[in-house]
Design an enzyme around this catalytic site. Structure first.
Site, short mmCIF file in Angstrom:
data_model
loop_
_atom_site.label_atom_id
_atom_site.label_comp_id
_atom_site.label_asym_id
_atom_site.label_seq_id
_atom_site.Cartn_x
_atom_site.Cartn_y
_atom_site.Cartn_z
N SER A 34 0.19 9.05 -11.03
CA SER A 34 -0.37 9.86 -11.82
C SER A 34 0.13 10.26 -13.27
O SER A 34 1.31 10.60 -12.88
CB SER A 34 -0.72 11.12 -11.01
N HIS A 65 -5.99 8.57 -13.50
CA HIS A 65 -6.01 7.17 -12.92
C HIS A 65 -7.13 6.43 -13.45
O HIS A 65 -8.17 6.52 -12.85
CB HIS A 65 -5.96 7.17 -11.38
N HIS A 87 -5.96 5.66 -3.47
CA HIS A 87 -5.18 6.58 -2.35
C HIS A 87 -5.88 6.88 -1.38
O HIS A 87 -7.27 6.77 -1.29
CB HIS A 87 -5.02 8.05 -3.13
N TYR A 89 -6.35 9.46 0.38
CA TYR A 89 -6.90 10.77 0.42
C TYR A 89 -8.15 10.71 -0.29
O TYR A 89 -9.21 11.69 -0.26
CB TYR A 89 -6.21 11.78 -0.18
N GLU A 90 -8.42 9.47 -1.21
CA GLU A 90 -9.95 9.40 -1.82
C GLU A 90 -10.96 9.06 -0.76
O GLU A 90 -12.04 9.07 -1.07
CB GLU A 90 -9.65 8.41 -2.76
N ALA A 117 4.20 10.20 -9.05
CA ALA A 117 4.77 11.69 -9.12
C ALA A 117 4.82 12.32 -7.93
O ALA A 117 4.07 11.78 -6.86
CB ALA A 117 3.47 12.33 -9.82
N MET A 214 1.82 11.32 -2.18
CA MET A 214 0.68 10.88 -1.47
C MET A 214 0.51 9.46 -1.62
O MET A 214 -0.62 8.92 -1.76
CB MET A 214 -0.55 11.58 -1.88
N SER A 215 1.57 8.74 -2.04
CA SER A 215 1.12 7.19 -2.42
C SER A 215 2.56 6.22 -2.14
O SER A 215 3.30 6.68 -1.31
CB SER A 215 0.82 7.13 -3.94
N ASN A 238 7.04 18.67 -9.80
CA ASN A 238 7.11 20.04 -9.34
C ASN A 238 8.05 20.17 -8.24
O ASN A 238 8.54 19.37 -7.48
CB ASN A 238 5.79 20.45 -9.10
N HIS A 250 -2.75 19.99 -9.94
CA HIS A 250 -2.77 18.61 -10.04
C HIS A 250 -2.63 18.43 -11.65
O HIS A 250 -2.23 17.54 -12.19
CB HIS A 250 -4.11 18.00 -9.77
#
Ligand code: HPA
Length: 290
Positions: A34, A65, A87, A89-90, A117, A214-215, A238, A250
């Site tokens: 990202s 993306h 991802h 989560y999508e 990230a 998350m990746s 972060n 995000h």
């Protein structure tokens, strides 16, 4: 899950469509995280193929993306770049998340360089820190290798050292030469898309995680099952939840990625140049050494 129940996308078919548009086979497959698109600017003789121009290719849905493959070379090494990752989560199945790695492997890529990230958990990992992932925790509750064995992949790949040690040393040396500070850390991959609670971050710290995101882990698992060498970098965007006063957003992740991503691009370019120098052999090695 988006692809469950439907026909699984076939990497060979997608690889065939791409190979019609490129002159060289890629040696290295690079996945952009990202907001980390700056690496794309380093690609020479770039040929860009949007995902929507490829039959059977799913589309990512996340802001930051774009969804395309870029082929070309960096530092004399032929690369295939994925801008716009899938991802879990999508709602994508793990087979879709892993698809681009399988496509790259079908095209001949033998190395994966993944970027992402991440939230910093370890005390010294604040926004803007660049970290080489030296190991991971798969807490995504899924594995891209579950199901029938895909041709060319191991059923039970060894994961005692998923990240290639020699590539890690090479990256550390390149970073030092370029004056880029590069930490090392353990990356915990969670499903998302909600960010972690403060209690979950404390748990992750106790489990040994330095970073959370998350990746990346599904791609690395798939690459290892294919015998590809893996190198991965996190850009800390972060402090993880509960470790700073600011709520997570995000947009902030993208903003920090965009601001600090140039350093990661320089590092990846430097690593490619070094790989190119090594593969050119000892004669050229002498000739092209700085
Ligand atoms: N948690 C999970 N994923 C992330 C984070 C985070 O804090 N930052 C960037 N991706």
């Amino acid at each position: 899950m988006v692809n469950r129940g439907g026909e699984a996308p076939e990497p060979e078919r997608i690889a065939e469509q791409l190979s019609g548009r490129i002159a060289m086979q890629p040696d290295v497959f690079i996945v952009l995280g990202s907001g980390l698109g700056a690496i794309e600017q380093s690609v020479e003789d770039a040929v860009s193929v949007p995902f929507q121009a490829i039959r059977g290719m799913p589309r990512p849905s996340v802001k930051g993306h774009a969804g395309r493959f870029v082929m070309g070379s960096i530092g004399g090494v032929s690369v295939l770049l994925q801008s716009g990752r899938f991802h879990a989560y999508e709602g994508h199945g793990m087979d879709t998340v892993a698809l681009p790695v399988r496509v790259a492997a079908c095209l001949g890529a033998s190395t994966l360089v993944a970027t992402n990230a991440a939230g910093g958990i370890r005390e010294d990992l604040g926004p803007g820190r660049l970290v080489r992932i030296e190991d991971h925790l798969n807490l995504m509750l899924g594995n891209p290798l579950a199901g029938s064995v895909v041709e060319g992949e191991a059923r039970f790949p060894d994961m005692s050292e998923p990240y290639d040690r020699a590539l890690g040393v090479l990256a550390a040396n390149v970073a030092e030469r370029l004056g880029i500070s590069l930490d090392r850390g353990v990356y915990a991959a969670v499903l998302g898309p909600s960010y972690e609670t403060a209690a979950e971050v404390r748990m992750l710290a106790r489990l040994g995680a330095d970073l959370v995101g998350m990746s990346t882990v599904p791609e690395v698992i798939t690459a290892r099952a294919r015998g590809m060498r893996c190198l991965a970098f996190s850009m800390v965007t972060n402090r993880a939840a509960g470790l700073s006063d600011a709520p997570l957003s995000h947009d902030d992740v993208l903003e920090v990625g965009a601001r600090a991503g140039g350093r990661l691009a320089d590092l990846v370019s430097g690593v490619m140049a070094e790989l190119g120098r090594i593969s050119a052999g000892p004669d050229d090695h002498e000739g092209r050494a700085k």
